[in-house]
Design a protein around this motif. Structure first.
Motif, mmCIF file in Angstrom:
data_model
loop_
_atom_site.group_PDB
_atom_site.id
_atom_site.type_symbol
_atom_site.label_atom_id
_atom_site.label_comp_id
_atom_site.label_asym_id
_atom_site.label_seq_id
_atom_site.Cartn_x
_atom_site.Cartn_y
_atom_site.Cartn_z
ATOM 1 N N THR A 284 39.168 46.850 37.769
ATOM 2 C CA THR A 284 40.397 47.737 37.387
ATOM 3 C C THR A 284 40.473 48.137 36.146
ATOM 4 O O THR A 284 40.920 49.239 35.732
ATOM 5 C CB THR A 284 41.782 46.836 37.713
ATOM 6 N N ALA A 285 39.852 47.414 34.988
ATOM 7 C CA ALA A 285 39.920 47.903 33.658
ATOM 8 C C ALA A 285 39.149 48.971 33.248
ATOM 9 O O ALA A 285 38.242 49.391 33.912
ATOM 10 C CB ALA A 285 39.524 46.651 32.792
ATOM 11 N N SER A 286 39.592 49.698 32.288
ATOM 12 C CA SER A 286 38.940 50.940 31.736
ATOM 13 C C SER A 286 38.067 50.647 30.374
ATOM 14 O O SER A 286 37.106 51.236 30.197
ATOM 15 C CB SER A 286 39.790 52.187 31.471
ATOM 16 N N ALA A 287 38.628 49.660 29.768
ATOM 17 C CA ALA A 287 37.656 49.149 28.709
ATOM 18 C C ALA A 287 38.216 47.861 28.143
ATOM 19 O O ALA A 287 38.994 47.112 28.829
ATOM 20 C CB ALA A 287 38.049 50.235 27.535
ATOM 21 N N SER A 288 37.309 47.252 27.257
ATOM 22 C CA SER A 288 37.511 46.001 26.660
ATOM 23 C C SER A 288 38.556 46.171 25.482
ATOM 24 O O SER A 288 38.407 47.108 24.537
ATOM 25 C CB SER A 288 36.079 45.349 25.937
ATOM 26 N N PRO A 289 39.654 45.356 25.455
ATOM 27 C CA PRO A 289 39.586 44.034 26.040
ATOM 28 C C PRO A 289 40.511 44.030 27.409
ATOM 29 O O PRO A 289 41.088 45.109 27.292
ATOM 30 C CB PRO A 289 40.559 43.091 25.045
ATOM 31 N N LEU A 290 40.146 43.296 28.283
ATOM 32 C CA LEU A 290 41.051 43.217 29.504
ATOM 33 C C LEU A 290 42.537 42.858 29.154
ATOM 34 O O LEU A 290 42.478 42.291 28.358
ATOM 35 C CB LEU A 290 40.540 42.426 30.621
ATOM 36 N N THR A 291 43.336 43.716 29.732
ATOM 37 C CA THR A 291 44.755 43.466 29.336
ATOM 38 C C THR A 291 45.669 42.985 30.595
ATOM 39 O O THR A 291 45.182 42.774 31.744
ATOM 40 C CB THR A 291 45.375 44.774 28.929
ATOM 41 N N LEU A 292 46.782 42.582 30.013
ATOM 42 C CA LEU A 292 47.531 42.106 31.294
ATOM 43 C C LEU A 292 48.021 43.051 32.201
ATOM 44 O O LEU A 292 48.201 42.862 33.417
ATOM 45 C CB LEU A 292 49.060 41.763 30.544
ATOM 46 N N LYS A 293 48.177 44.242 31.773
ATOM 47 C CA LYS A 293 48.124 45.384 33.020
ATOM 48 C C LYS A 293 47.222 45.538 33.982
ATOM 49 O O LYS A 293 47.337 45.559 34.978
ATOM 50 C CB LYS A 293 48.415 46.724 32.243
ATOM 51 N N ASP A 294 45.863 45.266 33.296
ATOM 52 C CA ASP A 294 44.800 45.150 34.369
ATOM 53 C C ASP A 294 44.752 44.053 35.247
ATOM 54 O O ASP A 294 44.476 44.188 36.576
ATOM 55 C CB ASP A 294 43.572 44.859 33.442
ATOM 56 N N VAL A 295 45.405 42.908 34.858
ATOM 57 C CA VAL A 295 45.428 41.459 35.910
ATOM 58 C C VAL A 295 46.420 41.692 36.782
ATOM 59 O O VAL A 295 46.132 41.893 37.858
ATOM 60 C CB VAL A 295 45.803 40.504 34.795
ATOM 61 N N ASN A 296 47.433 42.332 36.210
ATOM 62 C CA ASN A 296 48.720 42.950 37.356
ATOM 63 C C ASN A 296 48.180 43.796 38.227
ATOM 64 O O ASN A 296 48.653 43.583 39.683
ATOM 65 C CB ASN A 296 49.967 43.272 36.524
ATOM 66 N N GLN A 297 47.618 44.935 37.889
ATOM 67 C CA GLN A 297 47.034 45.826 38.965
ATOM 68 C C GLN A 297 46.069 45.427 39.826
ATOM 69 O O GLN A 297 46.016 45.706 40.977
ATOM 70 C CB GLN A 297 46.491 46.886 38.126
ATOM 71 N N ALA A 298 45.248 44.612 39.375
ATOM 72 C CA ALA A 298 44.211 43.899 40.120
ATOM 73 C C ALA A 298 44.869 42.830 41.051
ATOM 74 O O ALA A 298 44.197 42.571 42.183
ATOM 75 C CB ALA A 298 43.264 42.909 39.081
ATOM 76 N N THR A 299 45.914 42.226 41.051
ATOM 77 C CA THR A 299 46.533 41.416 41.771
ATOM 78 C C THR A 299 46.675 41.863 43.110
ATOM 79 O O THR A 299 46.442 41.035 44.161
ATOM 80 C CB THR A 299 47.942 40.767 41.083
ATOM 81 N N ALA A 300 47.299 43.051 43.304
ATOM 82 C CA ALA A 300 47.563 43.376 44.539
ATOM 83 C C ALA A 300 46.389 43.710 45.319
ATOM 84 O O ALA A 300 46.385 43.384 46.624
ATOM 85 C CB ALA A 300 48.323 44.697 44.280
ATOM 86 N N ILE A 301 45.298 43.867 44.615
ATOM 87 C CA ILE A 301 44.143 44.314 45.363
ATOM 88 C C ILE A 301 43.444 42.892 45.827
ATOM 89 O O ILE A 301 43.017 42.822 46.731
ATOM 90 C CB ILE A 301 43.107 45.108 44.471
ATOM 91 N N VAL A 302 43.584 41.914 44.950
ATOM 92 C CA VAL A 302 42.984 40.647 45.283
ATOM 93 C C VAL A 302 43.865 39.927 46.392
ATOM 94 O O VAL A 302 43.198 39.484 47.455
ATOM 95 C CB VAL A 302 43.284 39.718 43.883
#
Length: 397
Positions: A284-302
Motif C-alpha cells: 500500500t505504501a508509496s515510500a519510506s517510512p511506512l505510515t499509520l495511513k498505510d497500515v489503515n489502508q492495508a487493513t481492509a485489503i488484509v
C-alpha cells in the motif's frame, strides 16, 4: 514500494524473514536433542498453540537447526483420515537407509529395516493405507505381532540402536498431531517411553492445537511427565516489533512508531497476521517510512484476503449446524465461553448441542480450555463469523 523487494511472507508455514521471539525455545530444544545424542535424559516436546502462532514455522526451523548439527530427522504431517503407521513407515525407512550407509550402524540399521518389514506386513490388515518399500525380508518375532503398541516399541528400539551406533540421534517432527487417533497416540507415547527407558537417542518434537495436551493425557496418563508442552502464543510487543522492523530495515525502509503500534494492535501479535499486515502495508505504501495511513489502508485489503483464504477454507468445511454453533459463540465475543451460554444464544439445550461441539473439536475449530468452556482455535474467527453471517437471520436457520 517495490513489490519484488517486499520482505514479508504471508503463507501457511512459510518462514518469516525474521523468526522473532522464539530463540529461547529453539535453544531449549537444541539442548534436549544434543543430550539425547550423548545418551543423557532428554524430554521430548509438544508445541501447542492456536492457528497462526507459527508452530509449523518453528517446527521446521528446529529441524533445520538439528540437521545443521548432524542430527538425523524425519518430518511428517498428520492429516485427518490417515493412520500414524502409514505416515511413519516410509519416513522411518528413509532414516534407516541413511543410517545403513554408515559403517558403524550398518548391521543394526539393516536389522531395523527387517523390523520395518515385519511391522508393515503384519499391520497392513489393520491399517490398509500403509505403503512402504521393503528392502529386506522380515525377521520372525521382530516387530511382527500385529499389535501396534508392541510393534512400534520394537521398531523404535531398532531405530534408536542404529542411531546410537552412528553416534547421532533421530528426531521425529510431527505436525498437526492432534489429528492422530487415540489408540495410535497411545502407541506412539508408549514407544517414546520405551526409548527413554533404554536411553536411546530418539526425540519427538510435535506440534498441535491446544487440545493436544489433553488428548495425549487421555491416551496415556504419564504423557505429561514424558513430554514438555511449551505453549506457543502471540509474540510479545518487543518481538512483534522486531518481526516487522528488522525485515524493513534490511530493505532500507522504516516505519513510523504510530504505524508500528497499530500493526501490533490489529494483529494482536499473532505471527501469521503480522506477516499479512506487513506484506500489504508494504504494498500500500508509496515510500519510506511506512505510515499509520498505510497500515489503515492495508487493513481492509488484509481482512478481505483473510476472509477468502485463512478463514474461508475452514468455514467451508463446516455443516450448517456447526456454522450456527460458531456464530452463537461469536455473538459472545472472542471467548472462551461456557457451553450453557452458547446454547442459550443458539438457542438449544446443551445436551442437544454436545455432538456438534464434539465434531467441531474433532475438526480442530474449537477446544476446551477448562471443563465446560469452549474457545476458538483460530484467532479472530469470532469477527469473521459476524462478517460472513451478519444480522440475526442465522438464529432462524
Amino acid at each position: 514500494m517495490d513489490s519484488i523487494r517486499n520482505p514479508f511472507a504471508p503463507g501457511a508455514g512459510t518462514p518469516p524473514p525474521d523468526l522473532a521471539g522464539r530463540d529461547e525455545l529453539r535453544e531449549a530444544l537444541r539442548v534436549a536433542i544434543e543430550r539425547a545424542r550423548i545418551g543423557r535424559p532428554a524430554k521430548s516436546a509438544m508445541l501447542v498453540g492456536l492457528r497462526g502462532v507459527g508452530k509449523t514455522v518453528l517446527l521446521d526451523r528446529v529441524r533445520a537447526d538439528a540437521e545443521a548439527a548432524g542430527i538425523h530427522t524425519i518430518r511428517i504431517e498428520a492429516p485427518e483420515g490417515r493412520s500414524l503407521p502409514a505416515l511413519l513407515a516410509p519416513q522411518l525407512r528413509q532414516a534407516l537407509l541413511r543410517l545403513s550407509h554408515l559403517q558403524a550402524a550398518k548391521d543394526i540399521a539393516i536389522r531395523g529395516l527387517r523390523a520395518l518389514a515385519g511391522f508393515a506386513s503384519m499391520l497392513k490388515a489393520t491399517y490398509n493405507d500403509i505403503e512402504v518399500g521393503l528392502d529386506y525380508d522380515s525377521e520372525p518375532g521382530l516387530a511382527d505381532n500385529g499389535d501396534l503398541e508392541h510393534d512400534l516399541q520394537a521398531l523404535f528400539e531398532q531405530v534408536g540402536l542404529a542411531a546410537k551406533a552412528a553416534d547421532t540421534a533421530l528426531v521425529l517432527f510431527i505436525d498437526e498431531l492432534q489429528y492422530v487417533d487415540e489408540d495410535q497416540m497411545a502407541a506412539l507415547i508408549t514407544a517414546m517411553h520405551r526409548t527413554e527407558q533404554r536411553q536411546l537417542p530418539i526425540v519427538l518434537v510435535g506440534a498441535g492445537l491446544p487440545q493436544l495436551r489433553g488428548r495425549m493425557g487421555n491416551a496415556k496418563s504419564y504423557a505429561e511427565r514424558l513430554f514438555n508442552f511449551p505453549e506457543i502464543g502471540p509474540l510479545p510487543a518487543a518481538a512483534a516489533r522486531r518481526a516487522i522492523v528488522k525485515p524493513l530495515a534490511d530493505e532500507g525502509t522504516a516505519i513510523d512508531d504510530d504505524a508500528m503500534d497499530q500493526l501490533i494492535n490489529v494483529t494482536e501479535g499473532y505471527a501469521y497476521f503480522l506477516q499479512q499486515w506487513g506484506y500489504y502495508t508494504w504494498e500500500t505504501a508509496s515510500a519510506s517510512p511506512l505510515t499509520l495511513k498505510d497500515v489503515n489502508q492495508a487493513t481492509a485489503i488484509v481482512v478481505a484476503a483473510l476472509d477468502e483464504s485463512f478463514f474461508r477454507v475452514r468455514f467451508d468445511r463446516l455443516t450448517p449446524k456447526e456454522k450456527r454453533y460458531l456464530r452463537a459463540m461469536a455473538e459472545l465475543g472472542a471467548g472462551p465461553h461456557r457451553s450453557g451460554d452458547i446454547a442459550t444464544g443458539y438457542p438449544a439445550k446443551v445436551t442437544s448441542l454436545a455432538p456438534t461441539r464434539s465434531s467441531l473439536i474433532a475438526k480442530g475449530m474449537i477446544w476446551s480450555p477448562n471443563h465446560g468452556d469452549t474457545a476458538f482455535t483460530v484467532p479472530m474467527f469470532d469477527q469473521f463469523m459476524k462478517r460472513i453471517m451478519p444480522g440475526e437471520d442465522w438464529r432462524k436457520s
